[in-house]
Write a protein that holds these residues in place. Structure first.
Motif, mmCIF file in Angstrom:
data_model
loop_
_atom_site.group_PDB
_atom_site.id
_atom_site.type_symbol
_atom_site.label_atom_id
_atom_site.label_comp_id
_atom_site.label_asym_id
_atom_site.label_seq_id
_atom_site.Cartn_x
_atom_site.Cartn_y
_atom_site.Cartn_z
ATOM 1 N N LYS A 16 28.269 -24.894 -38.916
ATOM 2 C CA LYS A 16 27.985 -25.827 -37.826
ATOM 3 C C LYS A 16 27.945 -27.283 -38.283
ATOM 4 O O LYS A 16 28.404 -28.182 -37.571
ATOM 5 C CB LYS A 16 26.657 -25.468 -37.148
ATOM 6 N N TYR A 17 27.391 -27.514 -39.470
ATOM 7 C CA TYR A 17 27.133 -28.882 -39.893
ATOM 8 C C TYR A 17 28.239 -29.491 -40.752
ATOM 9 O O TYR A 17 28.374 -30.708 -40.809
ATOM 10 C CB TYR A 17 25.820 -28.947 -40.684
ATOM 11 N N GLN A 18 29.025 -28.639 -41.428
ATOM 12 C CA GLN A 18 29.967 -29.182 -42.410
ATOM 13 C C GLN A 18 31.409 -28.698 -42.273
ATOM 14 O O GLN A 18 32.301 -29.304 -42.871
ATOM 15 C CB GLN A 18 29.484 -28.846 -43.833
ATOM 16 N N VAL A 19 31.645 -27.625 -41.527
ATOM 17 C CA VAL A 19 32.997 -27.065 -41.449
ATOM 18 C C VAL A 19 33.614 -27.239 -40.070
ATOM 19 O O VAL A 19 34.714 -27.785 -39.943
ATOM 20 C CB VAL A 19 32.991 -25.570 -41.851
ATOM 21 N N TYR A 20 32.935 -26.764 -39.043
ATOM 22 C CA TYR A 20 33.487 -26.799 -37.674
ATOM 23 C C TYR A 20 33.936 -28.202 -37.303
ATOM 24 O O TYR A 20 33.233 -29.171 -37.600
ATOM 25 C CB TYR A 20 32.428 -26.316 -36.681
ATOM 26 N N PRO A 21 35.095 -28.327 -36.650
ATOM 27 C CA PRO A 21 36.016 -27.278 -36.178
ATOM 28 C C PRO A 21 37.169 -27.026 -37.140
ATOM 29 O O PRO A 21 38.128 -26.343 -36.784
ATOM 30 C CB PRO A 21 36.552 -27.893 -34.890
#
Length: 225
Positions: free
Chosen positions: A176-181
């Protein structure tokens, strides 16, 4: 030999989480290992250690530290909602007594209080040295702290444990914090899903949380199989 562990208890996660985690580890390491699931039921085609009754949810993780399990000289643990996206040999080579992860929220500017906070989403430890996590645990504490991670953070001496993101920068990231989207970069080997969306939800459903709306991502299926 290294023992790779997960915990499957209750009905929160479908059994495919166990099988997909097992196959992901096998695809992403050259190191010899055994894969073991701690569960409240026998799981077909996976070595299973039956959990002692009386513990619910995350508290069952502490049972992995019970010395009677005889996990050998090295154990590695993954939460079921963990996506393996790269080679894990570096994790198998860690030889300290205890390593967990820094709370993934620590990357957020508005959550500086989470920096250096130990959490248990991924762990590596020496079972011959860390059995005291289980033997000194008083079940009465379950009503006074929020989960095994909070308990271990308060119990473990900060000078005698490592945090994965500090020791191996960029190897583990929050979905949620570092990859998406985006698809994870080549340095990333572990993506932690925490809260919602889960790995299954993140592939199929738009999920709205107080922070954001997360739309389905097709790239996840490349790794979760």
């Amino acid at each position: 030999m290294t023992t790779v562990c997960c915990v499957h208890w209750g009905t929160k996660f479908p059994i495919e989480y166990v099988y997909n985690l097992k196959s992901a580890v096998e695809r992403n390491t050259t190191k010899e290992h055994n894969f073991v699931v701690f569960s409240d039921r026998k799981i077909k085609d996976v070595e299973t250690k039956i959990l002692l009754p009386g513990y619910e949810g995350w508290w069952n993780k502490l049972q992995m530290f019970n010395p009677t399990n005889k996990l050998g000289r090295r154990a590695i643990y993954f939460d079921l909602d963990t996506l393996i996206t790269g080679n894990l040999d570096w994790l198998f080579e860690y030889d300290g007594n205890m390593m967990g992860i820094e709370d993934v929220g620590a990357v957020n500017a508005h959550q500086p209080h989470l920096k250096n906070v130990f959490q248990s989403g991924v762990m590596s430890w020496n079972p011959l040295m860390m059995g005291h996590i289980w033997t000194r645990f008083n079940p009465a504490q379950m009503g006074h702290v929020r989960g095994d991670g909070e308990y271990m953070h308060s119990y473990l001496n900060p000078l005698q444990r490592d945090l994965l993101q500090h020791k191996y920068p960029n190897k583990l990231k929050s979905y949620k914090y570092q990859v998406y989207p985006n698809k994870p970069d080549k340095k990333t080997a572990i993506v932690c899903f925490h809260g919602r969306p889960s790995i299954i939800e993140a592939q199929k459903t738009s999920i709205t949380t107080p922070m954001a709306t997360y739309k389905p991502q097709n790239w996840i299926a490349e790794y979760w199989r």
